[in-house]
Every structure is written in C-alpha cells, then in structure tokens.
Design an enzyme around this catalytic site. Sequence first.
Site, PDB file in Angstrom:
ATOM      1  N   GLY A  61       0.797  -1.227   0.000  1.00  0.00           N
ATOM      2  CA  GLY A  61       0.000   0.000   0.000  1.00  0.00           C
ATOM      3  C   GLY A  61       0.827   1.273   0.000  1.00  0.00           C
ATOM      4  O   GLY A  61       0.291   2.369   0.123  1.00  0.00           O
ATOM      5  N   ASP A  88      -6.943  -0.121 -16.769  1.00  0.00           N
ATOM      6  CA  ASP A  88      -7.082   0.494 -15.441  1.00  0.00           C
ATOM      7  C   ASP A  88      -6.264   1.779 -15.340  1.00  0.00           C
ATOM      8  O   ASP A  88      -6.413   2.527 -14.377  1.00  0.00           O
ATOM      9  CB  ASP A  88      -6.669  -0.487 -14.336  1.00  0.00           C
ATOM     10  CG  ASP A  88      -5.268  -1.023 -14.529  1.00  0.00           C
ATOM     11  OD1 ASP A  88      -4.987  -1.561 -15.609  1.00  0.00           O
ATOM     12  OD2 ASP A  88      -4.447  -0.895 -13.605  1.00  0.00           O
TER      13      ASP A  88
END
Length: 473
Positions: A118, A244
């Site tokens: 992350g 994406d």
Amino acid sequence: MPFTFDNSYARLPQRFYAKQPPTPVASPSVVAVNHLLAAKIGVDAGALNAEILSGNVIPEGADPIATAYAGHQFGGWNPQLGDGRAVLLGEVVGPDGIRRDIQLKGSGPTMFSRNGDGRATLGAVLREYLVSEAMAALGLPTTRALAAVTTGEQILRDGYEPGAVLTRVAQSHIRVGTFQYYYARKDHEALQLLAEHVIARHYPMAAEAENPVRGMLDAIIVRQAELVARWMLVGFIHGVMNTDNSAISGETIDYGPCAFMDIFHPETVFSSIDRHGRYAWNNQPEMAHWNMAQLAQALGPVLGDNVDTEAQEALELFAPAFSNAFYRGFAAKIGMAADTAELRELVTELMGAMAQEDVDFTLFFRHLTLGARTKDFTSVKAMFANPEQITDWISRWNALSADAALMQKVNPVFIPRNHRIEEVITAANQGDLKPFKRLHAVLARPYDEQPENAEYENAPMPEEIVQATFCGT
Ligand code: AMP
Ligand code: MG
C-alpha cells in the site's frame, strides 16, 4: 481548513468503493507543495501540512474511500484491481467550476492491495510529481501533483527505500476499468449509475444526445485519440496503457515506467515490464483504440437496442480523430497551420529520415525552429551522419515558409528527460532535494529559452542513457 469537500463519488452506492482511512506513518515531512495548483483548484495551501498530506490527520469534510475497478493488464484480464495504495479523500470544486478529486497515493493498504504494502517509494512519487507537472506545463491533459511528503519509513522494494505519499489531483479517477468492473459482475444498474455520474461530471453535452451513453462513449473515444496524439507529438511514452490506467476524463494518469524519448525511434519502449513492445511510442494509438473497444464492450448493457452498431460507429471515430490531431499537431511542429495531404506526406518523410539515424526528437525540432528563424540549418543537418535526405527535405519544406513563432509555441525546449529524473531520485534518496526543485522550476516553463539552464536541454551522454524504467512502485 484546506479543503471544502463535496464528495459525489462517495454518495454512489457502497459497491463502488470501500470506506478506507489512510494508515498513519511514522514521521512525515513535506517535500513540496504546489501553491499555484492549490490556488487554481480552490485549496488553501497555507492550511496544508505534513500531517494532513501524509494521511495522519484526516481533514474536515473528507470521506476517505478506496475505489473499485478492474482492468486488462498487458492484454490479460484482471477482474479485481482497485485502489491498492491510494485513497480518495474527497472532491473540491475550484473557482473555475471544475470538480476535482484529492487523492493520497502511497497511503497504506486497502482491501484491494492483494500482496502489496500500500505504499509508494520517494522515487516513484518524485517521478510522478515531475512528469505530471511537466505535462501540465506543456499543455497536455493530465492529473496533477498537489504535494509530496516523505513518511519517515523505509519500504522494501529491491532494497529498502524511503516511503512517500503523493497528493494527486484529477478531474476524476474513473477508469475504463471502472466500467469493466461492473460489466464483469453483470451489474447493469451500477453501469447505468456510473455512466450518469460520468456524463454529469465530464460530458454534460452528452446528456442532450438522443442516446446519452452513446454520446458519452463518442466523446471519451475522441478525447482519448487526441490525448495519445498529443503524447506522441512531445515524444511521450506512457509505458502501461492498461485499461485500469486509462482515465475516462481524457487525462493522462498513472505515471509509472513512463518516459520521454530522447533519440527518435518509433518503436521505442522504456518499461522494463513491457517485453513485447505492446506500449511502444508508435503502438500507442492502436492500444488506446483497443482500450476503447473494451470500454464499448463494457458499456454494451446500457448502450441501447443496437449495441453492436452503436459500439462500432463509436469506435470508427477513433482513427480520424487521432490522425487529425496528430497531423495537425505535427504540421504545427514544422510551422504550418494547415493539415493537407501534401503536408502529411512531408511529415511522413521527415519521420522516415529521422528514424534512420540517431536523432534526438526534441533537439531536432528545437534546432529546426532556430533554423526557421535564422535561415541557417547547419545545426539541424549536423544531427545527421548522412545529411543528404534531410538536406533535400529542408529545402522543400523551407520553400513553404514555415511560421517560426508557431514552431516556438509547440516545440518544447525542455522535457523531463529520463537521465535528469534519475539524477533527481538518486539525490533525493540521499536527502538532497535541490536537484528536484531545480528540475521542477526548469520544467515549469518548457517553451521558454532559459540560457541559465541550457544544460537541461541536452540529450543524455552515452553513459547517462537510461535503458529501462521500472515500475519502481
Ligand atoms: P499500477 O501499475 O500502479 O497502475 O497498479 C496496478 C494495481 O496494483 C492497482 O490496483 C494498484 O492499486 C496496485 N498496486 C500497485 N502497487 C501497489 C502497492 N505497493 N501496494 C498495493 N497495491 C499496489
Ligand atoms: Mg494504475
């Protein structure tokens, strides 16, 4: 209060996102705040600080979410991607009336992180900061960088590297892959809601069309075609044009292993993960068209009664939109206002001549511009080992009397060259931000001659050439 938030995406149904606050970091420190951008988008830069920009403190009015999306990555389908290391804090509406997302990238794990941590490296954050801001200064549609902070934490990639968070600004973060996510789940209600959201936000003209979703698709396709043409005109190679990473707004998004090419070879690829040249400079129109075909397919269930015809007609808009933008832009690069068949031939010939030799793309047009002004083309010809072909081309082109002022407006003096970005990242990793600040200042005025920064015009020396850029995420 830095932001006056109004969070329209967070008002969509729960299945569009996961509520997700940023994960606090050890010891944040500000690297850069973009005051000019803040003023443009209605953000009070004076109220921004490291705690807010790192996600340690959630500003008033924010409603942090990680958005859901899917995507084709290098042609392979992935049904679930989503914001794996970013959260959307909220949306602001600027004095210009434009709604924009405020996103923290590198803000910690989310339900979409899969095996990732992350986080983002300082190197990746500075690369995106510099290249996206350079694109904006060049006048191309792009997401922007509002701020960068270091986290005071080390993150593991090839070795340990400093962690950082980028505050990214976009007209929205909705991607082709966002529509694909609901198409794959046969969630036609979500497709309809998302289309309505996109029309209201990005393509209000489409609401007037007989078939608003078709009107939206047409407009997205044309914007995408024009965007890719404009990339090519400045020598930009995105590197990961996955669905994406293809923004519905028509902005350039997700600066990973992207680069501006130095020497002009149409098949140039930088990304270390692009082994087959899928996203090479000259393959970008075809790939954008492919992405648009995926979008048309995903919109199928909400495209009306004659889905195949609607999709096909929409996709046929791509090629002419691309060619018009590309040749019109290329004509301007050689000082011509019109785009005629004769001119297209001249452009094609020029690209052929350049591709045969090791000619720096940006420097060629820089010297051609100088030549148009002084009528001395010595420095242009000197770029060619065998100058016969270019000499012949120049004499025919010169007879058309190019507009040197126009050339100066469209041919950049400064681009974010790869070797300069590497230099910035290496220094920053050792705690020295001076090269970052200097390069950023140079790239803020890409069309202006800056004699004091002339070294930044230069192509890399052989030993400085960056062979591949890594996701380095
Ligand atoms: P990108 O190649 O940066 O466009 O990312 C592709 C996908 O991988 C997206 O869903 C990202 O959110 C996810 N991703 C990339 N890097 C990380 C990371 N360090 N941690 C979690 N997810 C990531
Ligand atoms: Mg991405």
